[in-house]
Write an enzyme that holds these catalytic residues in place. Sequence first.
Site, PDB file in Angstrom:
ATOM      1  N   ARG A  46       5.965 -11.304 -13.419  1.00  0.00           N
ATOM      2  CA  ARG A  46       5.414 -11.144 -12.055  1.00  0.00           C
ATOM      3  C   ARG A  46       6.062 -12.175 -11.138  1.00  0.00           C
ATOM      4  NH1 ARG A  46       1.126 -13.754 -11.222  1.00  0.00           N
ATOM      5  NH2 ARG A  46      -0.030 -13.053 -13.049  1.00  0.00           N
ATOM      6  N   TYR A  98       4.458   4.169  11.677  1.00  0.00           N
ATOM      7  CA  TYR A  98       4.095   4.989  10.513  1.00  0.00           C
ATOM      8  C   TYR A  98       2.561   4.999  10.347  1.00  0.00           C
ATOM      9  CZ  TYR A  98       3.309   6.107   5.602  1.00  0.00           C
ATOM     10  OH  TYR A  98       2.830   6.644   4.443  1.00  0.00           O
ATOM     11  N   ASP A 170      10.043  -3.583  11.295  1.00  0.00           N
ATOM     12  CA  ASP A 170      10.192  -2.595  10.226  1.00  0.00           C
ATOM     13  C   ASP A 170      11.515  -1.867  10.475  1.00  0.00           C
ATOM     14  OD1 ASP A 170      10.148  -0.313   8.625  1.00  0.00           O
ATOM     15  OD2 ASP A 170       7.962  -0.174   8.670  1.00  0.00           O
ATOM     16  N   LYS A 195      13.007   4.658   1.017  1.00  0.00           N
ATOM     17  CA  LYS A 195      13.721   5.593   1.886  1.00  0.00           C
ATOM     18  C   LYS A 195      15.242   5.466   1.700  1.00  0.00           C
ATOM     19  CE  LYS A 195       9.595   6.655   3.383  1.00  0.00           C
ATOM     20  NZ  LYS A 195       8.684   5.915   2.565  1.00  0.00           N
TER      21      LYS A 195
HETATM   22  O1  P1T Z   1       5.752   4.538   1.361  1.00  0.00           O
HETATM   23  P1  P1T Z   1       6.040   3.068   1.374  1.00  0.00           P
HETATM   24  O2  P1T Z   1       7.208   2.672   0.533  1.00  0.00           O
HETATM   25  O3  P1T Z   1       4.820   2.243   1.098  1.00  0.00           O
HETATM   26  O4  P1T Z   1       6.520   2.706   2.853  1.00  0.00           O
HETATM   27  C1  P1T Z   1       5.675   2.750   3.961  1.00  0.00           C
HETATM   28  C2  P1T Z   1       6.467   2.916   5.229  1.00  0.00           C
HETATM   29  C3  P1T Z   1       6.759   1.806   5.977  1.00  0.00           C
HETATM   30  N1  P1T Z   1       7.459   1.889   7.137  1.00  0.00           N
HETATM   31  C4  P1T Z   1       7.923   3.066   7.576  1.00  0.00           C
HETATM   32  C5  P1T Z   1       8.699   3.116   8.860  1.00  0.00           C
HETATM   33  C6  P1T Z   1       7.690   4.233   6.844  1.00  0.00           C
HETATM   34  O5  P1T Z   1       8.170   5.386   7.316  1.00  0.00           O
HETATM   35  C7  P1T Z   1       6.937   4.172   5.645  1.00  0.00           C
HETATM   36  C8  P1T Z   1       6.628   5.370   4.835  1.00  0.00           C
HETATM   37  N2  P1T Z   1       6.830   6.571   5.502  1.00  0.00           N
HETATM   38  C9  P1T Z   1       6.665   7.817   4.974  1.00  0.00           C
HETATM   39  C10 P1T Z   1       6.240   8.067   3.723  1.00  0.00           C
HETATM   40  C11 P1T Z   1       6.974   8.922   5.896  1.00  0.00           C
HETATM   41  O6  P1T Z   1       7.156  10.087   5.453  1.00  0.00           O
HETATM   42  O7  P1T Z   1       7.066   8.670   7.106  1.00  0.00           O
END
Ligand code: P1T
Length: 379
Positions: A46, A98, A170, A195
Site C-alpha cells: 500500500r 464530471y 482536472d 481514460k
Molecule cells: O471514473 P474515474 O476514473 O473515477 O474518473 C472520474 C472522472 C474524473 N474526471 C473526469 C473529467 C471524468 O470524466 C471522470 C470520469 N468520467 C466518466 C466516466 C465519463 O464518462 O465522463
Amino acid sequence: MKFATKVIHAGIHPDPTTGAIMTPIYQTSTYVQEAPGRHKGYEYARTSNPTRDALQANLAALENCRYGLCFSSGLAATDAVLKLLSKGDEVLSTSDIYGGTYRLFVKVFERLGLRFRFVDLQNPARLADYLTAKTKLVWIETPSNPMMQIIDLEAVCTLAHQHGAYVAVDNTFATPYLQNPAEWGADLVVHSATKYLGGHSDVVMGAVLTNNEELYERLKFLQNACGAVPGPMDCFLVLRGIKTLHVRMQRHCENAEKIADFLVSHPKVEDVFYPGIPAHPNHAVARKQMRGFGGMLSFTLKGNRMEDALKVLSNTRLFALAESLGGVESLIGHPATMTHASIPKEERESRGLRDTLIRLSVGIEDADDLMSDLEQAIG
Ligand code: P1T
C-alpha cells in the site's frame, strides 16, 4: 526530453534483477526484510510498489511536474485532493464538471464540512467576485465534461494565487499531450487515468501530479493512510498505454476535428461543442493553452426533441453506447441519464446541459467510417 521520448522512457529503467526492459508487474503485498527496519526501500505494497513507482515517475515527467501519485480511480485522486482541506474551507469549482466529481463534492464532502460554490469561469474575471478568505482551493475542468468549456488557466491561477488559494486542474480530457496545467500555474494536476492515459478501456485509475513538495508529502501521506492505491497489474497496463499516448492523441484530435466539421455542416444538427471550431466562445484561449483540441465533443439536434436524441443514441453501430471515454474505440453517451445523472436536472439546465445533449468520445478508427455511422444514425 521531448514528449514522444518521455512517454517511452521517463521514469522507466530496466529491472535491476533481470534486466527486463518492460517494468515487471510486482504482484506482491509485502517485501521481506533482512532485519527489522533493514530492507530494500519497500516494506508494504500500500505504501509503495516498484510498478507503481515507475508509473508515478513517468506521469510526473509528462506533466512537467516533480512528483506523481496514483490512486485507485480518478475520483479517488480527487478525494485525496479534497482531504488536504479542513472543515469550514471553501472550494470554488467551475460549474461544468464530471457528474461524479459534483457528487463527491456535494454529497460527501459538503456533509463533512467543506463548502462548494460552482461558478462559470469562462470569463475568469468573475473569480474575483467569489473568492473569500475561506477559499482554499479552485477546482477547474478544461475542456469540461460535457460542455467542452475552456477556462483560461493562466488568468485563473494568477487570480487564485493572489487570494492565497491553490488551483487543481482536472486534465483528463486534454491529457498532458495537449496541455500542461502546471506550466500555467496550477498547483495540482488531476487525472482519471481510466481514460486517455490507459487508452484501452481496460483499467480504472487516477493520478495527481504536482511541483509543490509540501502538497506532495501531504498527498503521499493520504495515499498511504487512506489506502486507495491501484494494483500493480493496473499500473502496468497504464504504463503500457502511455507508450502510445502521443500517437493515439494525434489521431483522436484529427478524427474529432473531422467529425466536428461534419456535424457543424449537418442540416439536422443545431449546436456543436468542440474547442477546435472557431465559433467556440473560448477558441482563442484553447489555442493559447492547448496543442490540439482533443477527442471529445458534444452536440444537439435541431428541434431539441428527446426522441430524436434517443434515436441517434440507439442507432449508432460503431459508436458504442457507454459511459467513459478516451479509449481507442468510439463511444456515444447521454450525459443527462448517464455521466451527469447525479446532478439535479435544474442545476444541469442552469449550466446549459440540456437533456438532449449527445456526447461523443471519438476513437482512432477510420474517420470516414465514423462519419458514415453518425450519418445513418442521425438519418
Ligand atoms: O471514473 P474515474 O476514473 O473515477 O474518473 C472520474 C472522472 C474524473 N474526471 C473526469 C473529467 C471524468 O470524466 C471522470 C470520469 N468520467 C466518466 C466516466 C465519463 O464518462 O465522463
